[in-house]
Design an enzyme around this catalytic site. Structure first.
Site, PDB file in Angstrom:
ATOM      1  N   CYS A  54     -31.088  33.741  78.585  1.00 31.73           N
ATOM      2  CA  CYS A  54     -31.808  32.498  78.870  1.00 31.73           C
ATOM      3  C   CYS A  54     -32.725  32.148  77.689  1.00 31.73           C
ATOM      4  CB  CYS A  54     -32.631  32.658  80.144  1.00 31.73           C
ATOM      5  SG  CYS A  54     -33.483  31.144  80.613  1.00 31.73           S
ATOM      6  N   CYS A  58     -40.141  33.346  79.623  1.00 31.85           N
ATOM      7  CA  CYS A  58     -40.948  33.823  80.752  1.00 31.85           C
ATOM      8  C   CYS A  58     -41.224  35.334  80.605  1.00 31.85           C
ATOM      9  CB  CYS A  58     -40.231  33.532  82.066  1.00 31.85           C
ATOM     10  SG  CYS A  58     -39.642  31.823  82.144  1.00 31.85           S
ATOM     11  N   CYS A  61     -39.575  38.052  82.937  1.00 28.42           N
ATOM     12  CA  CYS A  61     -38.165  37.956  83.330  1.00 28.42           C
ATOM     13  C   CYS A  61     -37.216  38.798  82.486  1.00 28.42           C
ATOM     14  CB  CYS A  61     -37.738  36.495  83.284  1.00 28.42           C
ATOM     15  SG  CYS A  61     -36.077  36.244  83.969  1.00 28.42           S
ATOM     16  N   CYS A  98     -28.700  31.642  98.408  1.00 29.86           N
ATOM     17  CA  CYS A  98     -29.418  31.084  97.260  1.00 29.86           C
ATOM     18  C   CYS A  98     -28.758  31.549  95.969  1.00 29.86           C
ATOM     19  CB  CYS A  98     -30.863  31.591  97.239  1.00 29.86           C
ATOM     20  SG  CYS A  98     -31.732  31.303  98.774  1.00 29.86           S
ATOM     21  N   CYS A 129     -28.995  26.934  98.760  1.00 31.19           N
ATOM     22  CA  CYS A 129     -30.160  26.751  97.889  1.00 31.19           C
ATOM     23  C   CYS A 129     -29.723  27.117  96.476  1.00 31.19           C
ATOM     24  CB  CYS A 129     -31.288  27.685  98.334  1.00 31.19           C
ATOM     25  SG  CYS A 129     -32.714  27.646  97.213  1.00 31.19           S
ATOM     26  N   CYS A 189     -38.379  24.340  97.569  1.00 29.29           N
ATOM     27  CA  CYS A 189     -38.773  25.744  97.671  1.00 29.29           C
ATOM     28  C   CYS A 189     -39.571  26.043  96.413  1.00 29.29           C
ATOM     29  CB  CYS A 189     -37.529  26.619  97.761  1.00 29.29           C
ATOM     30  SG  CYS A 189     -37.891  28.387  97.700  1.00 29.29           S
ATOM     31  N   ARG A 261     -42.254  32.779 102.184  1.00 27.99           N
ATOM     32  CA  ARG A 261     -41.341  33.918 101.988  1.00 27.99           C
ATOM     33  C   ARG A 261     -42.021  35.078 101.286  1.00 27.99           C
ATOM     34  NH1 ARG A 261     -36.952  31.858  99.287  1.00 27.99           N
ATOM     35  NH2 ARG A 261     -36.247  31.152 101.299  1.00 27.99           N
TER      36      ARG A 261
END
Ligand code: SAM
Ligand code: DTB
Ligand code: SF4
Length: 323
Positions: A54, A58, A61, A98, A129, A189, A261
């Site tokens: 990616c 972040c 991550c 998801c 999702c 979400c 959640r």
């Protein structure tokens, strides 16, 4: 009837955090009971449909190309493989499937493929999702037309701490994507991650951002950082478990009709800590042995926990949610 507020001041939220623990939990749990069956928990299953490489940075991550975590990179999975996993999730009692992709944003060509996956998941009778990064208005509209139920896009942390965690996209970018999703009529979400070295003021500020959106997100994932070797946040001081429970309780009070959640990080939580989170107002979890790249508690353990707590794997839908 609780009125939903979108004008929370930081000082009011901080005062909730400062309450004696029992007073905070009593308030949160009372509100929780007004809006939900306290013994019902929604279960979602996650699948990483495109893993690693990616371009974003972040700090938490495993999938950022800039981090050195050892993960197996994978291209976008084929449709049949995704639907096989969705079928399995359904057999195991999941309500929602998801799908997450390690993209800054989807290309239109990739979006075509994800749309086929969404249609397939819906045909199985599951809610769908996806979390694909930033979206344009036109892409959001296409997802709506495909029947997408929820779009996950987290604010992750406070606007004040954000720059310490991500530099390749702004807080404003995230708010914009959330606006596109909300305006297309897809359930939102959105939540964040705790235990990234932020302080309580940041947790107050993150919850303020979420609660003061024009509409409360229908689903609010609160993740505990999963520390991953090779990422800049590996080794950061861990958050005190009761502070995590307090954050769930304050989220429940600020967003009384949203499904909250208890998201990543459960493998390191005791049954007792999770039970307190459910009491404080969490009513959704990820179920299944894997999150995106890291482990989740095994299904037998979760089943036993539900049995011990008398929890039903039902689908409490946010009172705000679009049908
Ligand atoms: N690439 C897309 C994006 O970031 O918008 C979608 C996938 S991304 C992995 C989805 C969310 O997972 C992140 O926003 C973050 O909140 C959460 N997440 C990722 N790594 C995590 C970790 N190590 N611990 C806890 N939550 C994490
Ligand atoms: C969310 O808030 N948490 C999920 C989901 N949305 C996409 C992701 C958790 C990822 C945990 C780390 C991993 O497995 O790589
Ligand atoms: Fe990429 Fe999403 Fe991971 Fe950030 S959280 S590095 S955008 S996959």
């Amino acid at each position: 009837m609780t009125t939903l507020r979108h004008d929370w001041e930081k000082a009011e939220i901080a005062a909730l955090f400062d309450l004696p623990f029992n007073d905070l939990l009593y308030r949160a749990h009372s509100l929780h009971r007004e809006h939900f069956d306290p013994n019902q928990v929604q279960v979602s299953t996650l699948l990483s449909i495109k893993t690693g490489a990616c371009p974003e940075d972040c700090a938490y991550c495993s999938q950022s190309a800039r981090n050195k975590a050892e993960i197996e990179r994978e291209r976008l999975l084929p449709l049949d493989e995704v639907l096989e996993k969705a079928r399995l999730a359904k057999d195991n009692g999941a309500h929602r499937f998801c799908m997450g992709a390690a993209w800054r944003n989807p290309t239109d060509k990739n979006l075509d493929k994800v749309i086929d996956m969404i249609r397939g998941v819906k045909e199985l009778g599951l809610e769908a999702c996806v979390t694909l990064g930033m979206l344009t208005e036109a892409q959001t509209e296409r997802l709506k037309q495909a029947g997408l139920d929820y779009y996950n896009h987290n604010l992750d942390t406070s606007p004040e701490y954000y720059g310490d965690i991500i530099t390749t996209r702004t807080y404003e970018d995230r708010l914009q994507t959330l606006e596109h999703v909300r305006e297309a009529g897809i359930n939102v979400c959105s939540g964040g991650i705790l235990g990234m070295g932020e302080n309580r003021e940041d947790r107050v500020s993150l919850l303020q951002q979420l609660a003061n959106l024009p509409k409360h997100p229908e689903s609010v994932p609160i993740n505990m950082l999963v520390q991953i070797e090779g990422t800049p946040l590996h080794g950061v001081d861990k958050l005190e478990p009761l502070e995590f429970v307090r954050t769930i309780a304050v989220a429940r009070i600020l967003m009384p009709r949203s499904v909250v959640r208890l998201s990543a990080g459960r493998t390191e939580m005791s049954d007792e800590e999770q039970a307190l989170c459910f009491f404080a107002g969490a009513n959704s979890i990820f179920y299944g042995e894997k999150l995106l790249t890291t482990d989740n508690p095994d299904e037998n353990h979760d089943q036993q926990l539900f049995d011990k707590l008398g929890i039903n794997q039902q689908n409490p839908v946010s009172e705000n949610a679009l049908a």
